[in-house]
Scaffold this motif. Structure first.
Motif, PDB file in Angstrom:
ATOM      1  N   GLN A   1       0.857  -1.198  -0.096  1.00 31.70           N
ATOM      2  CA  GLN A   1       0.226  -0.073  -0.001  1.00 31.70           C
ATOM      3  C   GLN A   1       0.871   1.361   0.010  1.00 31.70           C
ATOM      4  O   GLN A   1       0.563   2.110  -0.720  1.00 31.70           O
ATOM      5  N   LEU A   2       1.803   1.394   0.783  1.00 30.90           N
ATOM      6  CA  LEU A   2       2.943   2.290   0.818  1.00 30.90           C
ATOM      7  C   LEU A   2       3.338   2.515  -0.448  1.00 30.90           C
ATOM      8  O   LEU A   2       3.707   3.921  -0.813  1.00 30.90           O
ATOM      9  N   THR A   3       4.003   1.541  -1.064  1.00 29.69           N
ATOM     10  CA  THR A   3       4.694   1.487  -2.333  1.00 29.69           C
ATOM     11  C   THR A   3       3.673   1.999  -3.459  1.00 29.69           C
ATOM     12  O   THR A   3       4.072   2.841  -4.260  1.00 29.69           O
ATOM     13  N   PHE A   4       2.253   1.738  -3.447  1.00 24.48           N
ATOM     14  CA  PHE A   4       1.471   1.999  -4.476  1.00 24.48           C
ATOM     15  C   PHE A   4       1.061   3.697  -4.255  1.00 24.48           C
ATOM     16  O   PHE A   4       1.291   4.480  -5.262  1.00 24.48           O
ATOM     17  N   VAL A   5       1.126   4.117  -3.006  1.00 22.33           N
ATOM     18  CA  VAL A   5       0.935   5.711  -2.975  1.00 22.33           C
ATOM     19  C   VAL A   5       2.285   6.350  -3.320  1.00 22.33           C
ATOM     20  O   VAL A   5       2.244   7.445  -4.002  1.00 22.33           O
ATOM     21  N   ALA A   6       3.349   5.826  -2.904  1.00 20.96           N
ATOM     22  CA  ALA A   6       4.863   6.475  -3.530  1.00 20.96           C
ATOM     23  C   ALA A   6       5.027   6.324  -4.873  1.00 20.96           C
ATOM     24  O   ALA A   6       5.677   7.312  -5.328  1.00 20.96           O
ATOM     25  N   PHE A   7       4.742   5.447  -5.678  1.00 18.82           N
ATOM     26  CA  PHE A   7       5.076   5.027  -7.047  1.00 18.82           C
ATOM     27  C   PHE A   7       4.166   5.713  -7.988  1.00 18.82           C
ATOM     28  O   PHE A   7       4.211   5.848  -9.013  1.00 18.82           O
ATOM     29  N   MET A   8       2.790   6.018  -7.377  1.00 21.78           N
ATOM     30  CA  MET A   8       1.804   6.494  -8.462  1.00 21.78           C
ATOM     31  C   MET A   8       2.166   7.689  -8.964  1.00 21.78           C
ATOM     32  O   MET A   8       2.012   7.923 -10.243  1.00 21.78           O
ATOM     33  N   PRO A   9       2.556   8.887  -8.212  1.00 28.51           N
ATOM     34  CA  PRO A   9       3.120   9.962  -8.805  1.00 28.51           C
ATOM     35  C   PRO A   9       4.406   9.865  -9.625  1.00 28.51           C
ATOM     36  O   PRO A   9       4.505  10.770 -10.837  1.00 28.51           O
ATOM     37  N   VAL A  10       5.043   9.094  -9.476  1.00 27.90           N
ATOM     38  CA  VAL A  10       6.602   8.850 -10.024  1.00 27.90           C
ATOM     39  C   VAL A  10       5.929   8.202 -11.543  1.00 27.90           C
ATOM     40  O   VAL A  10       6.366   8.602 -12.673  1.00 27.90           O
ATOM     41  N   VAL A  11       4.998   7.182 -11.465  1.00 24.98           N
ATOM     42  CA  VAL A  11       4.698   6.486 -12.935  1.00 24.98           C
ATOM     43  C   VAL A  11       3.804   7.557 -13.754  1.00 24.98           C
ATOM     44  O   VAL A  11       3.894   7.633 -14.755  1.00 24.98           O
ATOM     45  N   VAL A  12       2.905   8.518 -12.955  1.00 28.25           N
ATOM     46  CA  VAL A  12       2.030   9.603 -13.940  1.00 28.25           C
ATOM     47  C   VAL A  12       3.029  10.399 -14.561  1.00 28.25           C
ATOM     48  O   VAL A  12       3.154  11.023 -15.572  1.00 28.25           O
ATOM     49  N   ALA A  13       4.358  10.833 -13.624  1.00 23.24           N
ATOM     50  CA  ALA A  13       5.361  11.839 -14.203  1.00 23.24           C
ATOM     51  C   ALA A  13       5.806  11.186 -15.567  1.00 23.24           C
ATOM     52  O   ALA A  13       6.587  12.171 -16.293  1.00 23.24           O
ATOM     53  N   VAL A  14       6.089   9.938 -15.506  1.00 28.29           N
ATOM     54  CA  VAL A  14       6.820   9.270 -16.603  1.00 28.29           C
ATOM     55  C   VAL A  14       5.898   9.662 -17.897  1.00 28.29           C
ATOM     56  O   VAL A  14       6.590   9.833 -19.138  1.00 28.29           O
ATOM     57  N   PHE A  15       4.771   9.795 -18.169  1.00 32.73           N
ATOM     58  CA  PHE A  15       3.752   9.777 -18.911  1.00 32.73           C
ATOM     59  C   PHE A  15       3.398  11.273 -19.386  1.00 32.73           C
ATOM     60  O   PHE A  15       3.042  11.647 -20.563  1.00 32.73           O
ATOM     61  N   VAL A  16       3.366  12.188 -18.360  1.00 36.35           N
ATOM     62  CA  VAL A  16       2.933  13.478 -18.528  1.00 36.35           C
ATOM     63  C   VAL A  16       4.075  14.429 -17.923  1.00 36.35           C
ATOM     64  O   VAL A  16       4.538  14.369 -16.878  1.00 36.35           O
ATOM     65  N   PRO A  17       4.303  15.391 -18.885  1.00 36.52           N
ATOM     66  CA  PRO A  17       5.229  16.481 -18.404  1.00 36.52           C
ATOM     67  C   PRO A  17       4.995  17.438 -17.109  1.00 36.52           C
ATOM     68  O   PRO A  17       3.554  17.483 -17.085  1.00 36.52           O
ATOM     69  N   PRO A  18       5.630  17.833 -16.282  1.00 34.32           N
ATOM     70  CA  PRO A  18       5.341  18.672 -15.225  1.00 34.32           C
ATOM     71  C   PRO A  18       4.420  19.753 -15.859  1.00 34.32           C
ATOM     72  O   PRO A  18       4.840  20.627 -16.674  1.00 34.32           O
ATOM     73  N   GLY A  19       3.379  19.893 -14.924  1.00 34.84           N
ATOM     74  CA  GLY A  19       2.513  21.196 -15.304  1.00 34.84           C
ATOM     75  C   GLY A  19       1.366  20.999 -16.237  1.00 34.84           C
ATOM     76  O   GLY A  19       0.373  21.596 -16.135  1.00 34.84           O
ATOM     77  N   ASP A  20       1.389  19.805 -16.841  1.00 35.98           N
ATOM     78  CA  ASP A  20       0.425  19.349 -17.759  1.00 35.98           C
ATOM     79  C   ASP A  20      -0.717  18.796 -16.904  1.00 35.98           C
ATOM     80  O   ASP A  20      -0.369  18.014 -15.811  1.00 35.98           O
ATOM     81  N   GLU A  21      -1.975  18.859 -17.226  1.00 36.38           N
ATOM     82  CA  GLU A  21      -3.195  18.117 -16.823  1.00 36.38           C
ATOM     83  C   GLU A  21      -3.058  16.592 -16.987  1.00 36.38           C
ATOM     84  O   GLU A  21      -2.764  16.322 -18.071  1.00 36.38           O
ATOM     85  N   THR A  22      -3.212  15.908 -15.998  1.00 33.00           N
ATOM     86  CA  THR A  22      -3.304  14.389 -16.307  1.00 33.00           C
ATOM     87  C   THR A  22      -4.513  13.854 -16.916  1.00 33.00           C
ATOM     88  O   THR A  22      -5.461  13.889 -16.141  1.00 33.00           O
ATOM     89  N   PRO A  23      -4.543  13.257 -18.003  1.00 39.07           N
ATOM     90  CA  PRO A  23      -5.717  12.642 -18.593  1.00 39.07           C
ATOM     91  C   PRO A  23      -6.125  11.379 -17.578  1.00 39.07           C
ATOM     92  O   PRO A  23      -5.313  10.686 -16.840  1.00 39.07           O
ATOM     93  N   THR A  24      -7.372  11.037 -17.523  1.00 41.71           N
ATOM     94  CA  THR A  24      -7.875   9.894 -16.885  1.00 41.71           C
ATOM     95  C   THR A  24      -7.113   8.553 -17.339  1.00 41.71           C
ATOM     96  O   THR A  24      -7.006   7.736 -16.385  1.00 41.71           O
ATOM     97  N   TYR A  25      -7.064   8.465 -18.504  1.00 44.32           N
ATOM     98  CA  TYR A  25      -6.690   7.095 -19.075  1.00 44.32           C
ATOM     99  C   TYR A  25      -5.075   6.924 -18.819  1.00 44.32           C
ATOM    100  O   TYR A  25      -4.783   5.723 -18.524  1.00 44.32           O
ATOM    101  N   ILE A  26      -4.180   8.117 -18.292  1.00 49.07           N
ATOM    102  CA  ILE A  26      -2.957   7.961 -18.055  1.00 49.07           C
ATOM    103  C   ILE A  26      -3.123   7.501 -16.705  1.00 49.07           C
ATOM    104  O   ILE A  26      -2.299   6.503 -16.078  1.00 49.07           O
ATOM    105  N   ARG A  27      -3.899   7.966 -15.785  1.00 47.33           N
ATOM    106  CA  ARG A  27      -3.909   7.463 -14.322  1.00 47.33           C
ATOM    107  C   ARG A  27      -4.465   6.180 -14.129  1.00 47.33           C
ATOM    108  O   ARG A  27      -4.152   5.243 -13.255  1.00 47.33           O
ATOM    109  N   ALA A  28      -5.476   5.780 -15.240  1.00 47.84           N
ATOM    110  CA  ALA A  28      -5.649   4.303 -15.183  1.00 47.84           C
ATOM    111  C   ALA A  28      -4.584   3.504 -15.365  1.00 47.84           C
ATOM    112  O   ALA A  28      -4.573   2.475 -15.004  1.00 47.84           O
ATOM    113  N   ILE A  29      -3.872   3.817 -16.395  1.00 46.26           N
ATOM    114  CA  ILE A  29      -2.507   3.053 -16.618  1.00 46.26           C
ATOM    115  C   ILE A  29      -1.860   2.898 -15.725  1.00 46.26           C
ATOM    116  O   ILE A  29      -0.953   1.745 -15.455  1.00 46.26           O
ATOM    117  N   ALA A  30      -1.462   3.994 -15.103  1.00 45.53           N
ATOM    118  CA  ALA A  30      -0.490   3.974 -14.125  1.00 45.53           C
ATOM    119  C   ALA A  30      -1.140   2.974 -12.774  1.00 45.53           C
ATOM    120  O   ALA A  30       0.005   2.484 -12.224  1.00 45.53           O
TER     121      ALA A  30
END
Length: 344
Positions: A178-207
């Motif tokens: 659970q702690l790893t899920f919480v810690a790694f989710m922002p990291v995985v999202v940042a791989v797909f979305v540049p900083p400052g851009d809005e994260t699409p829902t499908y990117i969060r689902a993939i993450a």
């Protein structure tokens, strides 16, 4: 001469018991008796388990309702995004809570409306179930495939392959999930979305799928590794090797059919765990975000308004409890159907 109720050895045999035994056999096209396959026996045992059948129907109903959420919402006449409280000020009081009793439940809003925003809770729950169940089902499929391939490979090949796969499994199991899920989710999202851009829902689902898959396959792999280690020394595997069967044929024709039971049983236990994990991540704000409906987001909202609107928690909470309970009971029934000696 022996009587009709006696066997050729002269021992008495009860006709009723013989008739019952015959009823358990299946007749072929020419009237001869043929044995039933393990799958048929498992299905027959499962159908006799009323708890398992009822839970299976309930679980299937959840998936059907989630899949048909847009159709149901269209018939219902509402959607999960419209702010009905803003369109009709009489629905909410000056503090943003529903004017009607029990969270605003009425003929127009079957489960009431959401405080502050005034969205329809019934359609929010429908689409939230669709989101959570869809993500969790994808994670379960990936976990089962990965755990099966790596577990069977490690158990059959042994040697260095088994050693290094075992060390990788031990390393990944050391992470608190659970702690790893919480810690790694922002990291995985940042791989797909540049900083400052809005994260699409499908990117969060993939993450969500990637994070839960990466840390969810080890338990099944370790279980299947142990099963295959014992099976590969059995006579039927040795006989297949002597006849010149390839490793691929031995794995697919000899080993995999003998580990179907733990794979199926573990799958029925894993899916509800992934459902609650996905809902927990959304509840903590690192999963699916607004305005996309999600089971976890409903719990997050309910946690902020339950003191003044406890009804808002009732329907999402009851649905989650019923789903997880029925899926766990279904897993017990499937296990007992495959292995009636296991007991409960």
């Amino acid at each position: 001469m022996t009587s009709p109720s006696q066997t050729a050895t002269g021992k008495s045999e009860t006709p009723g018991l013989a008739a019952k035994g015959l009823k358990k056999e299946k007749k072929g096209k020419n009237g001869e008796l043929v044995g039933r396959s393990p799958g048929q026996l498992m299905w027959a045992r499962f159908k006799r388990d009323r708890t398992g059948v009822i839970c299976g129907i309930v679980v299937l109903a959840f998936f059907v309702i989630a899949a048909l959420a847009p159709v149901i919402a269209s018939i219902y006449g509402k959607d999960p995004y419209t702010l009905y409280g803003s369109d009709n000020p009489s629905l909410l009081d000056e503090f943003g809570y529903p004017m009607g009793a029990n969270g605003g439940i009425s003929g127009d809003f079957w489960f009431g409306i959401e405080p502050s925003l005034g969205r329809d809770l019934f359609t929010q729950l429908l689409y939230g179930m669709r989101t959570s169940l869809g993500i969790s089902l994808a994670v379960t499929v990936l976990v089962v495939l990965t755990g099966t391939v790596l577990g069977v490979t490690a158990g059959y090949l042994g040697g260095r392959t088994d050693y290094w796969l075992g060390r990788v499994i031990d390393f990944l199991l050391a992470f608190p999930s659970q702690l790893t899920f919480v810690a790694f989710m922002p990291v995985v999202v940042a791989v797909f979305v540049p900083p400052g851009d809005e994260t699409p829902t499908y990117i969060r689902a993939i993450a969500l799928i990637l994070v839960q898959w990466a840390l969810g396959w080890m338990g099944l792999a370790r279980l299947l590794r142990g099963q295959v280690l014992s099976l590969r020394e059995r006579e039927f595997v040795e006989a297949a090797k002597i006849t010149g069967a390839s490793p691929w044929r031995i794995i697919t024709k000899e080993l995999l059919p003998n580990v179907v039971t733990p794979i199926l049983v573990q799958s029925t236990y894993m899916l509800p765990l992934f459902v609650t994990a996905e809902a927990g991540l959304s509840y903590l704000g690192v999963g699916i975000m607004e305005p996309t409906p999600d089971w976890g987001r409903l719990f997050h909202t309910a946690g902020m308004v339950y003191e003044n609107d406890p009804t808002f928690l009732l329907f999402p909470g009851a649905a989650m409890v019923i789903f997880v309970l029925c899926f766990n009971l279904l897993g017990d029934s499937v296990r007992d159907a495959f292995d009636p000696k296991s007991g409960r």
